[in-house]
Design an enzyme around this catalytic site. Structure first.
Site, short mmCIF file in Angstrom:
data_model
loop_
_atom_site.label_atom_id
_atom_site.label_comp_id
_atom_site.label_asym_id
_atom_site.label_seq_id
_atom_site.Cartn_x
_atom_site.Cartn_y
_atom_site.Cartn_z
N TYR A 109 0.80 -1.37 -0.07
CA TYR A 109 0.15 -0.03 0.00
C TYR A 109 0.94 1.16 0.13
CZ TYR A 109 -3.25 3.68 1.14
OH TYR A 109 -4.05 4.79 1.18
N TRP A 111 1.21 5.70 -1.82
CA TRP A 111 0.96 6.82 -2.87
C TRP A 111 1.84 6.65 -3.94
CZ3 TRP A 111 -1.96 11.82 -3.21
CH2 TRP A 111 -3.23 11.54 -2.65
N1 LIG Z 1 -1.62 8.58 12.27
C1 LIG Z 1 -1.99 8.69 11.01
N2 LIG Z 1 -1.63 7.78 10.29
C2 LIG Z 1 -1.89 7.83 9.04
C3 LIG Z 1 -2.94 8.93 8.69
C4 LIG Z 1 -3.66 9.54 9.68
O1 LIG Z 1 -4.45 10.35 9.33
N3 LIG Z 1 -3.09 9.43 10.72
N4 LIG Z 1 -3.39 8.68 7.14
C5 LIG Z 1 -3.35 7.41 6.46
C6 LIG Z 1 -3.58 7.82 5.10
S1 LIG Z 1 -5.05 8.52 4.63
C7 LIG Z 1 -2.59 7.40 4.09
S2 LIG Z 1 -3.10 7.59 2.48
C8 LIG Z 1 -1.31 6.74 4.44
C9 LIG Z 1 -0.19 7.31 3.47
O2 LIG Z 1 0.87 6.24 3.56
P1 LIG Z 1 1.81 6.17 2.36
O3 LIG Z 1 1.18 6.52 1.03
O4 LIG Z 1 2.43 4.99 2.53
O5 LIG Z 1 2.76 7.17 2.58
P2 LIG Z 1 3.73 8.10 1.68
O6 LIG Z 1 4.76 8.68 2.45
O7 LIG Z 1 3.05 8.71 0.55
O8 LIG Z 1 4.85 6.72 1.06
C10 LIG Z 1 5.07 6.64 -0.30
C11 LIG Z 1 6.38 5.96 -0.55
O9 LIG Z 1 6.67 5.65 -1.84
C12 LIG Z 1 7.93 6.05 -1.95
N5 LIG Z 1 8.10 6.24 -3.69
C13 LIG Z 1 7.49 7.54 -4.32
N6 LIG Z 1 7.95 7.41 -5.54
C14 LIG Z 1 8.51 6.04 -5.78
C15 LIG Z 1 8.68 5.44 -6.85
O10 LIG Z 1 8.73 5.67 -8.13
N7 LIG Z 1 9.16 4.09 -6.48
C16 LIG Z 1 9.38 3.49 -5.31
N8 LIG Z 1 9.82 2.15 -5.31
N9 LIG Z 1 9.03 4.03 -4.21
C17 LIG Z 1 8.42 5.40 -4.48
C18 LIG Z 1 8.07 7.41 -1.35
O11 LIG Z 1 9.70 7.67 -1.24
C19 LIG Z 1 7.44 6.86 -0.09
O12 LIG Z 1 8.61 6.34 0.85
O13 LIG Z 1 -1.18 7.17 5.62
C20 LIG Z 1 -1.83 6.74 6.55
N10 LIG Z 1 -1.45 7.11 7.92
N1 LIG Z 2 -0.83 18.65 2.39
C1 LIG Z 2 -1.40 17.53 2.34
N2 LIG Z 2 -2.38 17.26 1.78
C2 LIG Z 2 -3.34 16.06 1.71
C3 LIG Z 2 -2.23 14.90 2.29
C4 LIG Z 2 -1.07 15.12 2.81
O1 LIG Z 2 -0.33 14.16 3.29
N3 LIG Z 2 -0.44 16.49 2.97
N4 LIG Z 2 -2.69 13.55 2.38
C5 LIG Z 2 -3.88 13.22 1.65
C6 LIG Z 2 -4.56 11.99 1.68
S1 LIG Z 2 -3.82 10.48 1.30
C7 LIG Z 2 -5.84 11.83 2.31
S2 LIG Z 2 -6.68 10.55 2.66
C8 LIG Z 2 -6.45 13.37 2.54
C9 LIG Z 2 -7.15 12.96 4.17
O2 LIG Z 2 -8.16 14.05 4.34
P1 LIG Z 2 -8.69 14.27 5.84
O3 LIG Z 2 -8.93 12.75 6.27
O4 LIG Z 2 -9.85 14.85 5.79
O5 LIG Z 2 -7.42 14.85 6.78
P2 LIG Z 2 -7.28 14.95 7.98
O6 LIG Z 2 -6.13 16.06 7.93
O7 LIG Z 2 -6.53 13.72 8.68
O8 LIG Z 2 -8.21 15.59 9.12
C10 LIG Z 2 -8.91 16.71 8.65
C11 LIG Z 2 -9.41 17.31 9.75
O9 LIG Z 2 -10.45 16.54 10.38
C12 LIG Z 2 -10.33 17.09 11.92
N5 LIG Z 2 -10.85 15.68 12.59
C13 LIG Z 2 -10.22 14.89 13.06
N6 LIG Z 2 -10.91 13.98 13.78
C14 LIG Z 2 -12.24 14.53 14.00
C15 LIG Z 2 -13.29 14.31 14.70
O10 LIG Z 2 -13.45 13.25 15.35
N7 LIG Z 2 -14.42 14.75 14.39
C16 LIG Z 2 -14.38 16.14 13.63
N8 LIG Z 2 -15.54 16.78 13.68
N9 LIG Z 2 -13.20 16.55 13.20
C17 LIG Z 2 -12.17 15.80 13.22
C18 LIG Z 2 -8.98 17.21 12.22
O11 LIG Z 2 -9.15 18.46 12.93
C19 LIG Z 2 -8.39 17.31 10.96
O12 LIG Z 2 -7.45 18.93 10.64
O13 LIG Z 2 -5.95 14.20 2.77
C20 LIG Z 2 -4.92 14.48 1.65
N10 LIG Z 2 -4.29 15.69 1.44
MO LIG Z 3 -4.92 8.71 2.45
#
Ligand SMILES: Nc1nc2c(c(=O)[nH]1)N[C@H]1C(S)=C(S)[C@@H](COP(=O)(O)OP(=O)(O)OC[C@H]3O[C@@H](n4cnc5c(=O)[nH]c(N)nc54)[C@H](O)[C@@H]3O)O[C@H]1N2
Ligand SMILES: Nc1nc2c(c(=O)[nH]1)N[C@H]1C(S)=C(S)[C@@H](COP(=O)(O)OP(=O)(O)OC[C@H]3O[C@@H](n4cnc5c(=O)[nH]c(N)nc54)[C@H](O)[C@@H]3O)O[C@H]1N2
Ligand SMILES: [Mo]
Length: 762
Positions: A109, A111
């Site tokens: 899993y 991005w």
């Molecule tokens: N506590 C907490 N944890 C969370 C979340 C949260 O809200 N709270 N959010 C979750 C969510 S929504 C998401 S989507 C995940 C994101 O989790 P990930 O998608 O696993 O996070 P990234 O840091 O984008 O990891 C992508 C990796 O791919 C590598 N990469 C980039 N380009 C290439 C390439 O061309 N080839 C190879 N081999 N590697 C490459 C990058 O260097 C990086 O290490 O995290 C989750 N974790």
């Molecule tokens: N700059 C930047 N943008 C991103 C990403 C990134 O890594 N960097 N990641 C992308 C990805 S993979 C994803 S999945 C999306 C995630 O998108 P979201 O899941 O919407 O993003 P978060 O920042 O985790 O949460 C948004 C807000 O929800 C509020 N929140 C948390 N818990 C609760 C709750 O229980 N109740 C209420 N009412 N509010 C709450 C927090 O204050 C937080 O700032 O963002 C995307 N956008």
């Molecule tokens: Mo995500």
């Protein structure tokens, strides 16, 4: 010599400026009205000292310390590509022969990159599929809970991640928009595979058209000032209680839309009786939102055209199904579903491009291959997969058998970024015999692998960026040569396929150039069938992008409008054809952690059950990077405090602990501890702290579970428990911590330097 090349990342389209084979600057795509600043972190990141310069193998693995041995503390031994390819081909064959194909976990899993051909996970899964198969994962960390729940309720996931009621329709018709979790501006910089060009402008246009926003969130900063949103602070994890109380109040007023509930929904008769004591006063005690506010908001929803939304973060919490299902019930009680610009949809504030007016155009992606192995896990259950071979996992009405994993292979994702309870993961991570990682950087994942294969970044290869949420397709021209001995994921895997006798099936005898033409031409033909004439490949490549025609405002799209107009002729894809406010299917699973209708279930960890000195930790998406990507860049660095990730605290919460702005603190609970730097912020609900994800996990004692993360990765604190046995999503947002001053000497952050490298005699 200065050269300029069109390029793209998830955080925006740009032109790469190179000199002498180095990326020296980036310039935003000229057509982007709101260029994302994150692109400025690219030169330093691409040329960071943290790049993996050649293949490496963990010393302990070479010496036979494999299954049962902790990873992360060993030195790495450099190895040539030829040798590592042979070694890995043999090891893969051994694992398949001795333990079966399901013994390889290739869920991988993450991005990865915006380029659609070199998309690392797709390449890896193609390779593993052709090689005999692998255990995979389903769903995304982003919205896993919704992905499992929502089809039971409205029959489609388009309401979370697809073509939902768009901003054009909302601006035209809605007067009020309730945003649970806000519409955080920071999240709009990024969109998978594309350029999030219209995120802020879309909302601001709706505001200008007269839409009133209400931000119901623990954090006022979850809506940008330009929206002039009203802020309703709420305790994290309690939204379902507030929403159900709004429904209760509407019923108490006798104002529920009985006709709509009768003709378009099933289960109101079962849900309504459960709401009698779910009064606004009851909800006040749980949510901290005054009963009068809950009543007023419910009445305002009745009085004017209303759109309801919630951020994806709400379902990354214990019983994360409940706020989503409850919000659908509220839209149903209002009779709003499918009314122009009204109803409910999720994620408008969660990622660029969500709710963009869009034309349904074909996508560009690597053709998938069949995976002969049928085993899978819901993506967030990876630690359990390693911990409990042969065990069962209840998921969405099924009992999944967890296979015995002997080999883990990751390309384009980072579980030591994304997964919860990293110390527990670290313990489970000792179980497999071999862990293979393809990565450009020495991320925490690479440091915890056995075989590390250096991958190129997008800047080092040609590709095509595309997102179905955008109007542009972007050419990504190679801008710099591969750094060190890095190779493209595709080429690494093609050589492995060669060693195992299936190169031709893997490459289909195309090189990079031929693949790009093939994928583009396929897309172009499909577009032509839909009436859009895209230029030929050579013109596209020379121009740098293709622009699809804009959508006219009068084409504003409201989801479920056909269903609203005639539910018999246009039924939903649910068992009843209607909105399921009670689901016989879910009720039939007989699971107390997800009954047949939306309800309030007390979370494991929340402020309602916190000790006096505990705080609720929200680990939201970082404003300064994409997850862990770009953490070595200057934007993330400038935001840190003494090199540690900032933790936002209410000034009074800091004062009672004797903490001051800029101070380094230890954030801890029974699962782990990390350092962070205090940033005071009065825009937080008391008792809530924010520590963004993405600071690279940097244990004081590498390889020792429970060691202090000196950098500020919140996932040493979060719990790894499935949202419920229905959905098994990640529940990072249900997390209590304590915060205290750090008085010891400040340990150095070592994340951005390579680990210990040792030559070994051949
Ligand atoms: N506590 C907490 N944890 C969370 C979340 C949260 O809200 N709270 N959010 C979750 C969510 S929504 C998401 S989507 C995940 C994101 O989790 P990930 O998608 O696993 O996070 P990234 O840091 O984008 O990891 C992508 C990796 O791919 C590598 N990469 C980039 N380009 C290439 C390439 O061309 N080839 C190879 N081999 N590697 C490459 C990058 O260097 C990086 O290490 O995290 C989750 N974790
Ligand atoms: N700059 C930047 N943008 C991103 C990403 C990134 O890594 N960097 N990641 C992308 C990805 S993979 C994803 S999945 C999306 C995630 O998108 P979201 O899941 O919407 O993003 P978060 O920042 O985790 O949460 C948004 C807000 O929800 C509020 N929140 C948390 N818990 C609760 C709750 O229980 N109740 C209420 N009412 N509010 C709450 C927090 O204050 C937080 O700032 O963002 C995307 N956008
Ligand atoms: Mo995500």
């Amino acid at each position: 010599m200065t050269e300029i090349k069109p390029h793209a990342a998830h955080w925006g389209f740009f032109d790469a400026v190179t000199e002498g084979g180095r990326l020296v600057a980036v310039r935003p795509f000229a057509r982007d009205p709101v260029p994302a600043s994150l692109i400025d972190s690219m030169p330093a990141t691409v040329h960071s000292a943290a790049r993996v310069d050649q293949p490496y193998v963990r010393k302990g693995w070479l010496e036979g310390r494999r299954a049962g041995h902790a990873r992360g503390g060993d030195a790495f031994v450099p190895m040539s590509w030829d040798r590592v390819t042979r070694l890995l081909a043999e090891e893969t064959a051994r694992v398949r022969a001795e333990h079966g194909d399901a013994a390889i976990y290739g869920g991988s899993y993450g991005w990865s990159s915006a380029g659609r051909f070199h998309h690392a996970k797709s390449q890896l899964q193609r390779y593993l599929g052709l090689g005999g198969g692998y255990t995979t994962s389903i769903n995304a960390y982003s919205y896993a809970t919704a992905q499992a729940l929502i089809p039971h309720v409205v029959g489609t996931n388009e309401v979370v991640l697809g073509r939902m009621t768009d901003w054009a329709a909302i601006a035209q018709h809605a007067k009020l928009m309730l945003c649970f979790g806000g519409l955080a501006a920071k999240n709009g910089y990024v969109t998978s595979g594309g350029a999030a060009m219209t995120y802020g402008p879309n909302m601001r246009a709706a505001r200008a058209a007269g839409l009133r926003f209400v931000n119901i969130s623990p954090y006022r900063g979850d809506t940008e000032d330009a929206l002039a949103a009203e802020w309703v602070p709420i305790r994290p994890g309690t939204d379902a209680a507030m929403i159900l109380a709004m429904v209760q109040h509407i019923v108490a007023l006798g104002r529920e839309d009985r006709a709509f509930l009768a003709t378009h929904c099933v289960g109101w008769d079962k849900l309504a009786p459960t709401l009698t004591d779910r009064t606004p006063e009851w909800a006040e005690g749980i949510t901290g939102v005054p009963a009068a506010t809950i009543q007023a908001l419910a009445e305002q929803c009745l009085a004017q055209p209303t759109m309801l939304t919630a951020a994806w973060s709400l379902q990354r919490a214990d019983y994360g199904e409940q706020p989503y299902w409850a919000l659908i019930a509220l839209a149903a009680a209002l009779g709003n579903v499918g009314k122009p610009g009204q109803g409910v949809a999720f994620g408008y504030g969660s990622s660029g491009g969500i709710g963009n007016p869009r034309r349904e155009m074909p996508g560009i992606s690597l053709p998938a291959t069949r995976n002969p192995v049928s085993h899978f896990i819901p993506v967030g259950r990876v630690t359990e997969l390693l911990e409990r071979p042969g065990g069962t996992l209840h998921y969405n009405g099924r009992d999944l058998t967890l296979p015995d994993i002997r080999m883990v292979w990751w390309a384009g994702g980072n579980p030591f970024h994304h997964h919860q309870d990293l110390n527990r993961l670290l313990r489970a991570w000792a179980k497999p015999e071999t862990i293979v990682v393809q990565e450009p950087w020495w991320t925490a994942l690479a440091r915890h692998a056995d075989i590390v294969l250096p991958a190129t970044t997008t800047l080092e290869r040609n590709d095509i960026a595309h997102s179905s949420r955008d109007r542009f397709v972007r050419a990504m021209h190679q801008a710099i040569p591969p750094q060190g001995l890095a190779r493209h994921d595709h080429d690494i895997l093609a050589d492995l396929a060669d060693a195992q006798g299936f190169r031709a099936r893997f490459t289909e005898q195309r090189d990079e150039g031929a693949w790009l033409r093939f994928l583009y031409d396929k897309w172009r033909t499909a577009c032509a069938r839909q009436g859009f004439q895209a230029p030929d490949f050579d013109s596209f490549w020379a121009e740098g992008h293709v622009e699809m025609p804009p959508i006219e405002p009068h084409e504003a799209f409201t989801q479920f409008s056909d269903f609203a107009a005639d539910p018999e002729a246009n039924p939903l894809d649910t068992p009843s054809g209607k909105v399921e406010l009670f689901s016989e299917t879910i009720a039939g699973f007989n699971r107390p952690d997800c009954p047949g209708h939306p309800t309030w279930l007390t979370p494991r960890e929340w402020l309602g059950a916190a000790a006096a000195d505990e705080l609720h930790l929200l680990s939201q998406q970082p404003p300064t990077r994409l997850h862990s990507q770009l953490d070595p860049g200057p934007i993330a660095a400038a935001d840190k405090i003494e090199g540690r990730e900032p933790i936002r605290m209410h000034p009074e919460d800091a004062a009672v602990r004797g903490l001051a702005a800029g101070q380094v603190v230890r954030v801890f609970n029974a699962r782990g501890a990390c350092l962070a730097g205090v940033r005071l912020d009065p825009n937080l609900t008391r008792g809530v702290v924010l520590l963004a994800t993405g600071a690279w996990f940097d244990p004081l004692e590498p390889g020792v579970p429970g060691s202090l993360c000196v950098h500020g990765n919140p996932n040493v604190l979060t719990a790894d428990i499935g949202t419920s046995s229905l959905t098994q999503g990640p529940s990072a947002q249900s997390c209590l911590v304590r915060v205290e001053a750090w008085s010891g000497p400040l340990p150095p952050v070592r994340s951005f330097h390579p680990p210990v490298i040792e030559e070994m005699p051949a």
